[in-house]
Design an enzyme around this catalytic site. Structure first.
Site, PDB file in Angstrom:
ATOM      1  CB  CYS A 177      -0.907  -0.014   1.230  1.00  0.00           C
ATOM      2  SG  CYS A 177      -0.032  -0.407   2.754  1.00  0.00           S
ATOM      3  CG  HIS A 198       1.264   1.657   7.669  1.00  0.00           C
ATOM      4  ND1 HIS A 198       0.292   0.737   7.975  1.00  0.00           N
ATOM      5  CD2 HIS A 198       1.522   1.520   6.352  1.00  0.00           C
ATOM      6  CE1 HIS A 198      -0.030   0.073   6.882  1.00  0.00           C
ATOM      7  NE2 HIS A 198       0.697   0.521   5.880  1.00  0.00           N
TER       8      HIS A 198
HETATM    9  N1  LIG Z   1      -3.733  -4.794   5.254  1.00  0.00           N
HETATM   10  C1  LIG Z   1      -3.114  -3.914   4.496  1.00  0.00           C
HETATM   11  O1  LIG Z   1      -3.152  -2.702   4.736  1.00  0.00           O
HETATM   12  C2  LIG Z   1      -2.339  -4.383   3.283  1.00  0.00           C
HETATM   13  C3  LIG Z   1      -2.119  -3.469   2.235  1.00  0.00           C
HETATM   14  C4  LIG Z   1      -1.420  -3.885   1.101  1.00  0.00           C
HETATM   15  C5  LIG Z   1      -0.931  -5.171   1.022  1.00  0.00           C
HETATM   16  N2  LIG Z   1      -1.158  -6.044   2.057  1.00  0.00           N
HETATM   17  C6  LIG Z   1      -0.617  -7.407   1.920  1.00  0.00           C
HETATM   18  O2  LIG Z   1      -1.668  -8.308   1.569  1.00  0.00           O
HETATM   19  C7  LIG Z   1      -1.415  -9.593   2.156  1.00  0.00           C
HETATM   20  C8  LIG Z   1      -2.586  -9.982   3.037  1.00  0.00           C
HETATM   21  O3  LIG Z   1      -2.755  -9.007   4.035  1.00  0.00           O
HETATM   22  P1  LIG Z   1      -4.120  -8.870   4.866  1.00  0.00           P
HETATM   23  O4  LIG Z   1      -3.988  -7.598   5.632  1.00  0.00           O
HETATM   24  O5  LIG Z   1      -5.282  -9.086   3.959  1.00  0.00           O
HETATM   25  O6  LIG Z   1      -3.944 -10.111   5.876  1.00  0.00           O
HETATM   26  P2  LIG Z   1      -5.083 -10.963   6.598  1.00  0.00           P
HETATM   27  O7  LIG Z   1      -4.388 -11.686   7.705  1.00  0.00           O
HETATM   28  O8  LIG Z   1      -6.251 -10.100   6.918  1.00  0.00           O
HETATM   29  O9  LIG Z   1      -5.540 -12.017   5.476  1.00  0.00           O
HETATM   30  C9  LIG Z   1      -4.819 -13.166   5.123  1.00  0.00           C
HETATM   31  C10 LIG Z   1      -5.831 -14.295   4.897  1.00  0.00           C
HETATM   32  O10 LIG Z   1      -5.151 -15.411   4.309  1.00  0.00           O
HETATM   33  C11 LIG Z   1      -5.669 -16.602   4.899  1.00  0.00           C
HETATM   34  N3  LIG Z   1      -4.692 -17.688   4.714  1.00  0.00           N
HETATM   35  C12 LIG Z   1      -3.568 -17.963   5.407  1.00  0.00           C
HETATM   36  N4  LIG Z   1      -2.945 -19.049   4.880  1.00  0.00           N
HETATM   37  C13 LIG Z   1      -3.680 -19.465   3.829  1.00  0.00           C
HETATM   38  C14 LIG Z   1      -3.553 -20.524   2.873  1.00  0.00           C
HETATM   39  N5  LIG Z   1      -2.532 -21.391   2.888  1.00  0.00           N
HETATM   40  N6  LIG Z   1      -4.506 -20.637   1.935  1.00  0.00           N
HETATM   41  C15 LIG Z   1      -5.561 -19.775   1.901  1.00  0.00           C
HETATM   42  N7  LIG Z   1      -5.728 -18.752   2.770  1.00  0.00           N
HETATM   43  C16 LIG Z   1      -4.795 -18.602   3.728  1.00  0.00           C
HETATM   44  C17 LIG Z   1      -5.929 -16.222   6.365  1.00  0.00           C
HETATM   45  O11 LIG Z   1      -6.874 -17.094   6.944  1.00  0.00           O
HETATM   46  C18 LIG Z   1      -6.466 -14.792   6.214  1.00  0.00           C
HETATM   47  O12 LIG Z   1      -7.880 -14.778   6.100  1.00  0.00           O
HETATM   48  C19 LIG Z   1      -0.068  -9.447   2.907  1.00  0.00           C
HETATM   49  O13 LIG Z   1       0.973  -9.838   2.054  1.00  0.00           O
HETATM   50  C20 LIG Z   1       0.013  -7.957   3.175  1.00  0.00           C
HETATM   51  O14 LIG Z   1       1.352  -7.493   3.304  1.00  0.00           O
HETATM   52  C21 LIG Z   1      -1.875  -5.683   3.165  1.00  0.00           C
END
Ligand SMILES: NC(=O)c1ccc[n+]([C@@H]2O[C@H](COP(=O)([O-])OP(=O)(O)OC[C@H]3O[C@@H](n4cnc5c(N)ncnc54)[C@H](O)[C@@H]3O)[C@@H](O)[C@H]2O)c1
Length: 327
Positions: free
Chosen positions: A147, A174
């Protein structure tokens, strides 16, 4: 109509579904996460940040039903085993946070998808920031970076091109994310990420500036940064300080950013504001960056500070979906 699957139905996965359901040329056909379908439907329906979902959500067997959409739900750990061939998936959004290297992401290709878009930084795939290097996203597997990278790269690209940037440093204030903990706990990432997120200002590393140099290689070795994770659940602001190639003024910096925010290239990516916003005001903004014009500063003609807001979930996910539309 491109067929999309989502692996990892967390903050980014659920935002992706909601945005795609309101995007005419994309259709979600599959969702995979390790939680039960009941839990997935519950989290889709009720969201502590974005409120109660305005569509009718339920489930029937292995399908999530949203208004008149029917989406196959699976709970399979290994991406290579996912039913992407059967569902004729074109693009997988890889948003678990786990399969972020090329070899792991490619398991979705083995499973039958044509493209994989990783929702976070990677070490070994191309990095694409929509608007900045959109054209690099014509490969089977790429990362849409973070992000923060989506927030700062357009600003660096614009001001580098129009004014000239010698070197830059970032601090992003952040929101906390799932990579932090609710109470003090060990952290695999770095010790301060394991401290109670809701009550601490936690200085942290960020790869966002370095990742920007993947989209804009001319700044390799000339841009770095840090973050302070703060006790708000969403809504962040980056603070970029840089030395310009030629003397400039606050008026010039702001007028360049205003002008570029109206171009075809950036009108969906960069916004500007002269309103006195605070972080809750940025929630659900689809822009990668909303420049806070009042905060621009210039010291002695060549030392510049620009600040830009972003909804780290919604803004980032909109950027990723815009990039998927290019495929
Ligand atoms: N939250 C933010 O602000 C943001 C912004 C940009 C990028 N990201 C990136 O996006 C990615 C996810 O972040 P998030 O905030 O959505 O995290 P999150 O923890 O909310 O979501 C991750 C999901 O993946 C699932 N999961 C875990 N292992 C799995 C598997 N083997 N198969 C299927 N599902 C599985 C978990 O149950 C969870 O629901 C990360 O790489 C993060 O760095 C996050």
């Amino acid at each position: 109509m491109k067929k999309i699957a989502i692996n990892g139905f967390g903050r980014i996965g659920r935002s992706s579904l909601k945005i795609i359901l309101d995007t005419p040329d994309l259709e979600v056909v599959g969702i995979n996460d390790l939680m039960t379908i009941e839990n997935a439907v519950y989290l889709l329906k009720y969201d502590s940040i974005y409120g109660k979902y305005n569509k009718k959500v339920s489930f029937e067997g292995d399908f999530i039903l949203i208004d008149d959409h029917k989406i196959r739900y699976t709970a399979i750990k290994d991406p290579a085993e996912l039913p992407w061939k059967e569902l004729q998936v074109d693009v997988v959004i890889e948003s678990t946070g786990f399969f972020t290297n090329k070899a792991d992401a490619e398991k979705h290709l083995t499973a039958g998808s044509k493209f994989v878009v990783i929702s976070g930084p990677t070490k070994d795939t191309p990095t694409v920031v929509h608007g900045v290097n959109t054209e690099d996203g014509k490969v089977a597997v790429f990362s849409c970076a973070s992000c923060t990278t989506n927030n700062i790269s357009p600003i660096i690209e614009i001001l580098g091109r129009r004014i000239g940037i010698k070197k830059a440093i970032l601090n992003t204030t952040h929101a906390y994310t799932a990579s932090q903990t609710l109470v003090d706990a060990p952290s695999k990432r770095e010790p301060r990420m394991g401290r109670t997120a809701g009550i601490n200002l936690a200085p942290a590393a960020t790869g966002a500036a370095i990742a920007t140099t993947k989209a804009l290689p001319q700044y390799l070795g000339k841009f770095d940064g840090v973050a302070v994770r703060v006790p708000v659940p969403v809504g962040s602001i980056s603070d970029i300080t840089f030395v310009t190639e030629k003397p400039t003024t606050v008026e010039e910096i702001n007028s360049v950013l205003i002008e570029e925010s109206k171009t075809d290239r950036y009108h969906k990516v960069v916004a500007v504001t002269d309103e006195p916003l605070v972080s809750t005001d940025i929630i659900k903004s689809p822009f990668a960056a909303t420049v806070d014009l009042e905060m621009t500063r210039v010291v002695d003609g060549d030392l510049v500070k620009v600040m830009a807001w972003y909804d780290n979930e919604w803004g980032f996910t909109n950027q990723m979906i815009r990039q998927i539309q290019e495929l």
